[in-house]
Design an enzyme around this catalytic site. Structure first.
Site, PDB file in Angstrom:
ATOM      1  N   ASP A  10       0.875  -1.185   0.000  1.00 19.16           N
ATOM      2  CA  ASP A  10       0.000   0.000   0.000  1.00 19.16           C
ATOM      3  C   ASP A  10       0.909   1.229   0.000  1.00 19.16           C
ATOM      4  O   ASP A  10       2.126   1.126   0.169  1.00 19.16           O
ATOM      5  CB  ASP A  10      -0.898  -0.002   1.254  1.00 19.16           C
ATOM      6  CG  ASP A  10      -1.876   1.173   1.271  1.00 19.16           C
ATOM      7  OD1 ASP A  10      -2.337   1.599   0.193  1.00 19.16           O
ATOM      8  OD2 ASP A  10      -2.175   1.683   2.372  1.00 19.16           O
ATOM      9  N   CYS A  74      -4.471  -1.638  -2.004  1.00 21.32           N
ATOM     10  CA  CYS A  74      -4.632  -0.210  -2.258  1.00 21.32           C
ATOM     11  C   CYS A  74      -5.489  -0.035  -3.510  1.00 21.32           C
ATOM     12  O   CYS A  74      -5.113  -0.522  -4.580  1.00 21.32           O
ATOM     13  CB  CYS A  74      -3.250   0.414  -2.474  1.00 21.32           C
ATOM     14  SG  CYS A  74      -3.295   2.134  -2.984  1.00 21.32           S
ATOM     15  N   ASN A  75      -6.614   0.640  -3.360  1.00 23.76           N
ATOM     16  CA  ASN A  75      -7.501   0.860  -4.512  1.00 23.76           C
ATOM     17  C   ASN A  75      -6.871   1.791  -5.542  1.00 23.76           C
ATOM     18  O   ASN A  75      -7.017   1.584  -6.747  1.00 23.76           O
ATOM     19  CB  ASN A  75      -8.809   1.508  -4.059  1.00 23.76           C
ATOM     20  CG  ASN A  75      -9.635   0.611  -3.164  1.00 23.76           C
ATOM     21  OD1 ASN A  75     -10.592   0.002  -3.599  1.00 23.76           O
ATOM     22  ND2 ASN A  75      -9.271   0.519  -1.905  1.00 23.76           N
ATOM     23  N   THR A  76      -6.197   2.820  -5.055  1.00 19.42           N
ATOM     24  CA  THR A  76      -5.634   3.827  -5.961  1.00 19.42           C
ATOM     25  C   THR A  76      -4.596   3.194  -6.886  1.00 19.42           C
ATOM     26  O   THR A  76      -4.506   3.536  -8.071  1.00 19.42           O
ATOM     27  CB  THR A  76      -5.000   4.970  -5.138  1.00 19.42           C
ATOM     28  OG1 THR A  76      -5.881   5.302  -4.061  1.00 19.42           O
ATOM     29  CG2 THR A  76      -4.747   6.190  -5.988  1.00 19.42           C
ATOM     30  N   CYS A 189     -11.004   2.884  -0.239  1.00 18.99           N
ATOM     31  CA  CYS A 189      -9.602   3.168   0.106  1.00 18.99           C
ATOM     32  C   CYS A 189      -9.335   2.368   1.362  1.00 18.99           C
ATOM     33  O   CYS A 189     -10.139   2.407   2.310  1.00 18.99           O
ATOM     34  CB  CYS A 189      -9.398   4.656   0.373  1.00 18.99           C
ATOM     35  SG  CYS A 189      -7.783   5.042   1.099  1.00 18.99           S
ATOM     36  N   THR A 190      -8.232   1.625   1.356  1.00 22.43           N
ATOM     37  CA  THR A 190      -7.985   0.708   2.472  1.00 22.43           C
ATOM     38  C   THR A 190      -7.678   1.430   3.783  1.00 22.43           C
ATOM     39  O   THR A 190      -7.708   0.808   4.848  1.00 22.43           O
ATOM     40  CB  THR A 190      -6.841  -0.267   2.123  1.00 22.43           C
ATOM     41  OG1 THR A 190      -5.715   0.499   1.661  1.00 22.43           O
ATOM     42  CG2 THR A 190      -7.271  -1.249   1.053  1.00 22.43           C
ATOM     43  N   HIS A 191      -7.382   2.712   3.715  1.00 16.70           N
ATOM     44  CA  HIS A 191      -7.176   3.474   4.951  1.00 16.70           C
ATOM     45  C   HIS A 191      -8.483   3.705   5.723  1.00 16.70           C
ATOM     46  O   HIS A 191      -8.466   3.865   6.939  1.00 16.70           O
ATOM     47  CB  HIS A 191      -6.609   4.863   4.637  1.00 16.70           C
ATOM     48  CG  HIS A 191      -5.140   4.899   4.383  1.00 16.70           C
ATOM     49  ND1 HIS A 191      -4.558   4.363   3.255  1.00 16.70           N
ATOM     50  CD2 HIS A 191      -4.119   5.432   5.101  1.00 16.70           C
ATOM     51  CE1 HIS A 191      -3.256   4.571   3.297  1.00 16.70           C
ATOM     52  NE2 HIS A 191      -2.963   5.215   4.407  1.00 16.70           N
TER      53      HIS A 191
END
Ligand code: DGL
Length: 263
Positions: A10, A74-76, A189-191
């Site tokens: 990520d 991580c999606n981005t 978003c993984t955050h």
């Protein structure tokens, strides 16, 4: 059997939301967690430059850690580089993280769904194609947040988050239309799952928040198949930060996740 690790990647600490699910499903596996903190935040990068950066990082990471599988938590990054990674490193299995638009479309009752992600993720063609393919009958609003990933980083390190800032970032997710209200927000978003309790608290009405972490961990497990690590790994799980600089709060956070910072 060779004790090859699972690599989790990520831009920062968001992938830890996936790591914690992966650990539950694969307790006998060894993990290497990689945070490209030197490139954080990914949300604002131009696409060609970010694609090149991630490809070149992976050339080093695959060589250095020889993982059995890599999870792009991580999606981005995933909405941009999955095809390029598979092409550049054929034979190495990659699992990606993409906005959970299909499950949201299946679950919504009001037909009003929001996808909350970084500015990069919401502008990707990949994300728009997912909506066209799976959610054409819904009204999907894409909400790009410039600050939530950083708020999650600060919260996890310092234990503090400005609730008004969270409220302002999530507010555009809430639509009212023809007597219906948004009932699902996709955490793209993984955050963000780290902040979900604050989101619940500051949301104008209750919704389902979809966190895909468990589904991603299951996908990794299914690709690894029936094969299990035969010997419990004696080597500790490690975390690597591309900046090479880790402060005390970061090391303490990693320790809390059972990771020793390397380098
Ligand atoms: N955790 C990342 C994601 O899932 C993005 C955070 C960032 O670099 O802005 O999209």
């Amino acid at each position: 059997m060779a004790d090859r690790p699972i690599l989790m990647f990520d831009s920062g600490i968001g992938g830890l939301t996936v790591l914690r699910e992966a650990r539950v499903l694969m307790p006998d596996r060894r993990f290497v967690y990689v945070a490209d903190d030197a490139g954080f935040p990914y949300g604002a990068w131009e696409e060609p430059a970010l694609r090149e950066r991630i490809l070149s990082l992976f050339a080093d990471l695959l060589e250095r850690f020889d993982p059995e599988i890599s999870v792009i938590a991580c999606n981005t990054a995933s909405t941009l580089v999955m095809d390029a990674l598979r092409q550049r490193f054929p034979g190495h299995p990659f699992v990606g993280t993409v906005p959970a638009i299909k499950p949201a479309a299946e679950r919504t009752r009001s037909g009003l769904v929001s996808v909350l992600g970084t500015p990069g993720t919401v502008k990707r063609q990949y994300t728009r194609d997912l909506i066209r393919q799976w959610a054409s009958k819904c009204h999907v609003r894409l909400v790009g947040s410039g600050n939530l990933a950083q708020l999650a980083e600060t919260y996890m390190r310092d234990g503090f988050v400005d609730e008004e800032a969270v409220r302002a970032e999530i507010a555009p997710c809430f639509m009212e239309q023809d007597g219906q209200r948004t009932d699902i927000v996709v955490l793209a978003c993984t955050h963000y799952p780290f902040l979900v309790n604050r989101m619940r608290k500051t949301a104008p009405w209750p919704v389902d928040w979809i966190d895909p972490a468990e589904a991603i961990a299951r996908r990794a497990l299914s690709l690894l198949g029936a094969q299990r690590a035969t010997v419990l790994s004696e080597r500790a799980d490690i975390a690597v930060f591309t900046s090479g600089k880790t402060e005390f709060t970061t090391r303490r956070l990693m320790q809390g996740f059972g990771l020793t910072v390397q380098g």
